[in-house]
Design a protein around this motif. Structure first.
Motif, short mmCIF file in Angstrom:
data_model
loop_
_atom_site.label_atom_id
_atom_site.label_comp_id
_atom_site.label_asym_id
_atom_site.label_seq_id
_atom_site.Cartn_x
_atom_site.Cartn_y
_atom_site.Cartn_z
N VAL A 196 -0.49 1.45 -28.35
CA VAL A 196 0.03 0.38 -27.48
C VAL A 196 0.42 0.96 -26.13
CG1 VAL A 196 0.79 -1.14 -29.35
CG2 VAL A 196 2.31 0.65 -28.57
N TYR A 197 0.24 0.15 -25.06
CA TYR A 197 0.58 0.63 -23.71
C TYR A 197 1.43 -0.36 -22.94
CZ TYR A 197 -3.32 -2.45 -22.43
OH TYR A 197 -4.14 -3.53 -22.27
N ASP B 14 7.90 -2.32 -21.76
CA ASP B 14 8.29 -2.98 -20.51
C ASP B 14 9.54 -2.32 -19.95
OD1 ASP B 14 6.16 -4.64 -21.01
OD2 ASP B 14 7.39 -6.13 -22.07
N GLU B 15 10.49 -2.02 -20.86
CA GLU B 15 11.74 -1.39 -20.43
C GLU B 15 11.69 0.13 -20.54
OE1 GLU B 15 14.39 -2.91 -19.17
OE2 GLU B 15 13.41 -4.87 -19.32
N GLY B 16 10.72 0.65 -21.31
CA GLY B 16 10.60 2.11 -21.48
C GLY B 16 11.59 2.67 -22.48
N THR B 17 11.85 1.94 -23.58
CA THR B 17 12.83 2.41 -24.57
C THR B 17 12.19 2.48 -25.96
OG1 THR B 17 13.60 0.17 -25.05
CG2 THR B 17 14.78 1.39 -23.33
N THR C 221 7.90 8.11 -20.79
CA THR C 221 6.77 8.20 -19.85
C THR C 221 5.84 7.00 -20.02
OG1 THR C 221 6.92 10.58 -20.17
CG2 THR C 221 5.00 9.75 -18.98
N ARG C 222 5.56 6.30 -18.92
CA ARG C 222 4.61 5.17 -18.95
C ARG C 222 3.64 5.32 -17.79
NH1 ARG C 222 8.71 0.47 -18.38
NH2 ARG C 222 9.92 2.15 -17.42
N GLY C 223 2.66 4.44 -17.75
CA GLY C 223 1.72 4.46 -16.64
C GLY C 223 0.30 4.65 -17.11
#
Length: 1308
Positions: free
Chosen positions: A131-132, A206-209, A227-229
């Motif tokens: 999932v991303y 969405d929140e990075g948690t 880390t996202r992106g």
């Protein structure tokens, strides 16, 4: 069958619904107006409203199918969009573990690719979908509570055998074993998990948690700002150590703890779910609405008592519903979410399961209206869901969830056809149904509600600082009494709730053991018997393969429930057949062990392997039991042949698979118990080291099959087991010693035999393991008491110390509160009085079985070893594991049982029919333990005199060619308390050290047996050959043990003197201490012999007395010289106080030697004392200084040399007044003065002997014997000792035919 929904005619099973108008007037179908009303009431719209009669379409069975299809299609259009690929997710829509490339290490993965077991140091595996974007959740069902890291990782993460999920920058994990979270570094987080918990893993991209929940309770945000992106997508992943196991739920089943706003990785089957719920609604309507034909109207019915009653209108309506409902009920998600929920709701109204016949009616409908394969799949999925729900339900105070699922299981199994199908194909083959009989123990007592159930905690406070129970029992204070009683009331409340669950579990087994349901095939009991035997075989034959073994904690619960169900049927049979035995008199008749009707796999028999026994005892079998062995069976299969068979089978299986496939182990024949929590399907073996493992030396494929060389249990029928028309079934081949009477139903005998085997496989081991909680309570109670004493002594000015002590007190109190509640649970589920009675009953069954088997003479050798093991172990469990809570003395017939077990141990520890060294050692150890405790020693004394004398004779057999240490220990225990200074429990120098477990046999107070000592004395006096051979072997072993000990302490001393830092091997220290202990115990046996039968040494009319006395004197002088020399080797090693050599000290060995000398020189007649003195002084090693050392008299030279070291204390028996009586000390003084006087006289009268006249062997005594025929010479002592072991001449090896006295001629 025609395709569903095509056209207006369809057929299912034997029902044909036709469109022809005249067929609508079939007898029993109601008139069209009433039918129209009925069908509109049953098949309502989605909103539940019905259109007005004027506007609704007229319904008949001809257009019902079209109407039904339209209703089912109403909302599906809006749902289709949900089936599109969800944004934020990549990968297959069915999410499983990536068994092709997404793993590291060795792993076993279930065939459904959702369960996994660690098979290496730290294996890792991820899912197939990532999932991303968005919020996602999956659940992990914890099957074992060990070291695991569960969470998320990216495709770039590289794991190895040391680093797993959470150990790399872009992976995040929760570890409930160490209660930490991991992302390269680690910090404390969450709560500890236990087997049976469910961990929810949540990611919000969405929140990075990232967050985790345990059993639906949030543990808080674990990581933020992950880390996202671009290129960052997260896979569910796990790393787990060896033997640890879990099962994943990505959404293939309903989530147990869904979280609002989070989606499972795998979408639920929404369209099917809507359909299934609608159809279920229609089914409920059919049950609710009745047709009153006489009044011509519809009526509301009581659903709980609904019955089909052969109404064609209702039946055809149901056939239309099931036409669409049946295929849906083959899907896991729908069975769990729709069917199981509906069935549970029926039982929610309370009352007995029998009060809800609706479930039976529904099961009848399913078998009537569904295809057979559909019913099979539906029932399998239903039981699987029930088992999973039962195992992974959290413990709540009233155990309501467990009770709920067990009640539905009972309701399903009450249906005969369903029960037989599930027994034959599911319960033992696909599921691990033993889980149904397990009650898990809560590790977190707060969540289990034990604080409310047991608000007041209590623990025993009767321990001294050394850990022993204090001798003076302190009066319980009023406050303590109140606390104890409140705690006991809480325990009783808990017990009542657990008993409800146990009662339901026994009900399940009673259904499975039903032997009256013969309708449509074999009765349930006989299907169960064959499956049960196979279950036992897997657990007996796969000791090394942990994935197949049933966990011991499950076995314990299964054993107790099975005993309850078995005794119910056993006593039920007794009520119908008064001539049969009651369950209180139960035993296994001996013919089961040799007639081949019951499969014991390759388990060891008392007489060795079955194939060997069939060869050697075939004549006895034919004569006594009329059992003839087929000559073909005597073609023994060697183990090498078996190995070759296995290797060839495995290599053939591997050659058929693609070499790139990593499923090296292939399809295992049975489930992995540790992996998927309920499922029992085949496993795949995953390995990143595939190349090296493709052809292992012992192929992993050996797990695939179990070779059985006896009859196949699958082929047996009821007649084979119970017998009929002269056929005795399992009881074929009754020996003449066995009474011709009915015991019970043969099938119950086989179940009882299986119960005994279960106890041996793992139940005993588990009973011992769970005692650890009680030990923890005692340790913390001692620590708390010690802390409270320190607080009371702490000076007021030291507030800092006082505060630290208060903190410690708080920690210990909290821990004790937790442990005492947990202990209450364990005492109720494992160590309750009822459980104790079960184990006691099993002990008595084994005793009776052994007694009956023993009467068959040589055929006793066919009995499996585990019967003797269970008899010994169950007694040990009753004595050591149940005793803190329940007393064994309160059991009915306890004294008689103790005596009968004592008779078995006394008779069989030296039984020639028993050949296995392990079982013989176990019998010897059990007897050794038996004589350490007063109550069991008295039981040995109560066995018939003939058996007692036989036992003592076996104990006095020569020590060569057999394990003698335990025999010697038994004799020592019979003497302890009678010897010189031998009334101690712990050695004087060890009193200040922390004791070992006070329940150990070696730490029991002395309890000598004068009766058995008397038997020993009579045997030694009366049997002229027994005494010399026994004592010669004791002296030989003493010589060996003490020499080994001296050699080892020399090595230890040399190692200690080296300048460089070095460590002595702990094993060497242990062996050294053992040799010392053996030397002391052998000396005590010699003391016992000298005391009980001194004439063996002192009556020189006996042929070997003088020789034995000379050998004894020689060894005693050697021991004294080694131990008493000033600043000698022994002294130096003792002063090192090395860990492991605690028992090595002057006292035990010197008082043992002193006891022998006092008995020979003081406590005897004048002639005996003269002989003993003469022999002792004649020994060249004799030194008076050694005797003086005993009383602390040091030599003048030694005193002068030791003058500076004034603090050095000399050993003296006078310092041990608590251990040695004044009378004993007076005898030592008398002995010293006697020897001092005699040695002076001997020195004055002894003439010097020339070297030529000395014995050429020992150079200590004059030549006094000449050998025939070779004429070589030596002293009598040397040649007599030599001839005890060898008949060849010491010098020329000629065979000695005689020995004559030799006197030197005066002329020479």
């Amino acid at each position: 069958m025609t395709s569903r929904g095509a056209g207006t005619a369809f057929s299912r099973k034997n029902y044909r619904l036709s469109t022809e108008p005249e067929k609508s007037k079939v007898t029993g179908i109601v008139n069209s107006r009433l039918l129209n009303d009925y069908l509109h009431r049953v098949f309502t719209n989605a909103d539940g409203n019905q259109p007005a009669a004027a506007y609704r379409k007229h319904l008949t069975f001809q257009n019902l199918q079209e109407h039904l299809e339209r209703l089912l299609a109403e909302e599906n259009g809006s749902e289709d969009s949900r089936d599109q690929v969800a944004e934020g997710r990549l990968g297959p829509s069915t999410v499983v573990l990536d068994h092709t490339s997404g793993f590291e290490g060795l792993l076993l993965v279930d065939d459904d690719l959702l369960g996994v077991i660690g098979h290496s140091n730290f294996g890792s595996i991820r899912a197939t979908t990532c999932v991303y974007k968005g919020k996602w959740i999956y659940e992990v069902l914890i099957s074992s509570q060990g070291l695991m890291q569960i969470g998320w990782c990216t495709l770039n993460c590289r794991f190895n055998q040391e680093e797993g999920v959470g150990d790399t920058p872009d992976s995040y994990a929760y570890d409930g074993n160490r209660v930490r979270k991991w992302n390269v570094t680690t910090t404390n987080y969450g709560k500890s998990w236990a087997a049976g918990d469910i961990v929810s893993c949540l990611i919000d991209l969405d929140e990075g948690t990232i967050a985790f929940c345990l059993n639906g309770i949030s543990l808080g945000t674990a990581f933020d700002n992950i880390t996202r992106g671009a290129g960052m997508a997260y896979f569910p992943a796990i790393s787990l150590s060896f033997k640890e196991s879990v099962a994943f739920n990505f959404g293939s089943r309903p989530l147990r703890y869904p979280v609002e706003g989070y989606r499972p990785l795998q979408d639920p089957p929404v369209a099917d779910l809507v359909k299934a719920r609608k159809l279920l609604g229609y089914l409920k309507n059919v049950i609710h609405i009745g047709i009153d034909v006489t009044e011509g109207k519809l009526v509301e019915k009581d659903t709980s008592m609904w019955q089909l009653q052969g109404e064609p209108t209702v039946l055809i309506t149901l056939a239309h519903i099931f036409n669409y409902f049946s295929p849906l009920m083959c899907k896991v998600y729908l069975v769990e979410d729709v069917l199981m929920t509906f069935l549970l709701s029926i039982l929610e109204r309370g009352g007995a399961v029998d009060a809800h016949p609706l479930i039976q009616q529904l099961l009848d409908l399913m078998w009537l209206l569904m295809e057979e394969y559909e019913v099979h799949e539906c029932l399998k999925q239903l039981l699987m869901s029930l088992l999973r729900a039962y195992r992974f339900s959290p413990i709540i105070p009233d155990l309501g969830l467990q009770i709920h699922y067990l009640r539905l299981t009972i309701a399903v199994l009450k249906h005969e056809k369903s029960r037989k199908y599930l027994l034959s194909n599911v319960l033992f083959d696909v599921l691990r149904s033993v889980v149904f009989f397990y009650i898990k123990s809560p590790l977190r007592v707060e969540e289990a509600g034990l604080q409310e159930l047991i608000p007041t905690t209590w623990w025993p406070n009767r321990f001294t600082k050394e850990g022993k129970e204090s001798k003076e029992v302190k009066e319980e204070s009023a406050e303590e009494r109140l606390r104890r009683r409140a705690y006991e009331r809480g325990c009783q409340r808990l017990k009542k709730r657990i008993e409800v669950v146990e009662g339901l579990q026994v009900q399940i087994l009673k259904l499975l053991l039903n032997n009256k349901d013969r309708g449509g095939g074999e009765a349930s009991r006989y299907i169960f018997l064959n499956k049960f035997r196979k279950f036992l075989q897997e657990n007996a034959s796969n000791r090394g393969n942990l994935t197949v073994l049933c966990p011991p904690e499950y076995m314990v619960c299964f054993l107790h429930r099975l005993i309850a169900a078995l005794r119910f049927f056993w006593d039920g049979h007794k009520a119908k057949m008064p001539a049969a035995l009651s369950s209180e008199e139960a035993y296994i008749p001996p013919q089961l062990f040799y007639n081949g009707k019951v499969d014991y796999f390759d388990l060891q028999r008392l007489g060795g392997l079955l194939s060997h026994l069939k060869k050697t005892l075939k004549d006895d079998l034919a004569a006594k039991a009329n059992v003839l062995i087929d000559p073909a069976e005597l073609q023994a299969v060697t183990m090498d042949d078996l190995d070759e068979d296995e290797e060839s089978a495995t290599s053939a299986a591997q050659s058929q698979r693609p070499s790139a496939a990593l499923a090296i182990g292939g399809a295992l024949a049975r489930p992995g118990w540790l992996s998927s929590p309920t499922l029992g399907r085949a496993n795949r073996f995953l390995s990143t080291a595939a190349v090296s493992l493709m052809n292992p030396r012992r192929p992993l494929g050996t797990l695939e099959k179990i070779k059985v060389r006896t009859l196949s249990v699958e082929q047996r029928t009821e007649e084979d087991i119970e017998g009929s028309h002269g056929n005795e079934g399992l009881l074929l081949g009754r020996p003449p010693e066995e009474p011709d009477q009915s015991i019970t139903e043969n099938s119950l005998l086989e179940i009882l035999d299986g119960i005994v085997m279960m106890y041996n496989l793992s139940v005993h081991q588990q009973l011992g393991k769970m005692v650890g909680v009680s030990d923890d309570v005692n340790e913390y109670a001692m620590a708390l008491k010690d802390t409270e004493e320190k607080i009371s002594r702490c000076p007021k000015r030291r507030r800092d110390i006082h505060e630290e002590l208060l903190k410690s007190q708080k920690v210990f109190s909290e821990k004790l509160n937790h442990l005492s509640r947990r202990l209450a649970w364990i005492n109720v589920t494992i160590y309750s009085k009822e459980k104790m009675q079960d184990i006691y009953w099993l002990l008595r069954v084994c005793i009776r079985t052994i007694e009956h088997g023993d009467r068959t003479g040589s055929l006793f050798a066919f009995m499996p070893e585990f019967y003797l093991s269970v008899a010994m172990n169950s007694y040990s469990a009753l004595k050591n594991y149940f005793s803190p809570v329940n007393s064994m003395e309160e059991l009915p017939g306890y004294e008689e049982t103790l005596m009968r077990l004592a008779a078995i141990l006394a008779k069989h520890f030296a039984d020639s029919r028993i050949v296995g060294t392990d079982i013989r050692d176990s019998l010897m150890q059990a007897l050794a333990s038996y004589v350490c405790y007063p109550h069991s020693l008295r039981a040995v004394e109560r066995i018939p005199e003939e058996q007692r004398i036989s036992m003592m004779k076996n104990l006095l057999a020569p020590y060569e060619q057999r394990p003698w240490a335990q025999t010697n220990w038994i004799l020592v225990r019979l003497w302890r308390g009678c010897g010189f200074g031998y009334r101690y429990t712990r050695l004087p120098h060890l009193l200040k050290t922390k004791p070992e477990d006070a329940s150990l046999p070696s730490l029991q107070k002395p309890c000598p047996s004068t009766l058995l000592q008397r038997h020993m004395a009579d045997l030694l006096r009366s049997d002229r050959d027994l005494a010399p051979s026994f004592l010669n072997s004791v002296l030989n072993q003493l010589n060996w043990a003490f020499s080994e000990f001296i050699g080892m302490i020399q090595e230890i001393q040399q190692a200690a003197e080296r300048l460089e830092r070095n460590f002595v091997d702990s094993r060497q220290l242990k062996v050294c201490a053992t040799c010392f202990d053996l030397s002391v115990s052998l000396l005590r046996v010699l003391e016992m012999t000298v005391t009980l039968a001194p004439e063996i040494f002192l009556d020189w009319n006996r042929p070997s007395s003088e020789l034995l006395l000379r050998r004894l004197a020689q060894l005693l002088n050697q021991v004294l010289n080694r131990v008493t020399a000033e600043r000698n080797l022994f002294d130096r090693v003792v002063n090192l106080r090395l860990p492991g050599l605690e028992s090595v000290d002057h006292y035990p060995i010197l008082v043992a030697v002193t006891g022998i000398l006092v008995r020979l020189l003081v406590d005897t007649d004048v002639q005996g004392a003269e002989r003993a003195t003469a022999v002792l002084l004649a020994d060249p090693c004799f030194q008076l200084r050694s005797i003086q050392y005993l009383l602390g008299h040091a030599e003048p030279l030694a005193l002068a040399a030791a003058a500076p070291a004034t603090d050095k204390r000399h050993f003296s028996l006078h310092t041990y007044t608590e251990y040695i009586s004044a009378e004993e000390l007076a005898k030592v003084d008398k002995m010293l003065s006697h020897l001092s006087e005699e040695s002076k006289q001997a020195a004055a009268t002894t003439l010097p002997t020339s070297e030529e006249d000395l014995c050429p062997i020992c150079y200590a005594h004059p030549i006094s014997a000449i050998f025939r025929p070779c004429s070589h010479k030596s002293c009598k002592a040397c040649i007599n000792q030599h001839l005890m072991n060898n008949k060849d001449c010491f010098f020329c090896k000629a065979t000695i035919t005689g020995v004559d006295d030799f006197t030197k001629p005066p002329s020479s």
